[in-house]
Design a protein around this motif. Structure first.
Motif: not given
Length: 123
Positions: A23-34
């Protein structure tokens, strides 16, 4: 298998149907997530037998709360409905591949026996 978007509506069905879920918990505004997204996608293509699920914490706040997500990205691995790994932060591709190898090597009979002991002690 490409990554799958998980929601509160499909989460249980998808995870229950998979032996191993990453599972990858992420958000569209998160630089490291991108930055981590392409790595997660690339590794998912190497393991078609594993469910690689992405949980958008902006849209799926209940799932984020259920798993006590405090920072993103957060990576979790569930095998046979047992949470074996949970860590905030993005992993480089070699580390993610190594983690998957370690998860595959876990003796789940021992894990389930340990879980049963803990549940019996709590009862």
């Amino acid at each position: 298998m490409a990554t799958v978007e998980l929601t509160k509506e499909n989460f249980k069905q998808k995870v229950d149907a998979s032996d191993i879920t990453v599972l990858d918990f992420w958000a569209p505004w998160c630089g490291p997530c991108k930055m981590f997204g392409p790595t997660f996608e690339s590794v998912s293509e190497n393991h078609p037998d594993i469910l690689f699920g992405k949980v958008n914490t902006e849209q799926q706040q209940e799932l984020g709360a259920h798993f006590n997500i405090r920072s993103i990205p957060t990576l979790m691995v569930i095998r046979e409905n047992v949470l074996l790994y949970s860590e905030a932060g993005a992993l480089p591709k070699p580390a993610l591949e190594e983690l998957i190898g370690q998860i595959r090597a876990v003796d789940m009979q021992e894990v389930h026996a340990e879980v049963a002991k803990m549940q019996a002690a709590e009862a």
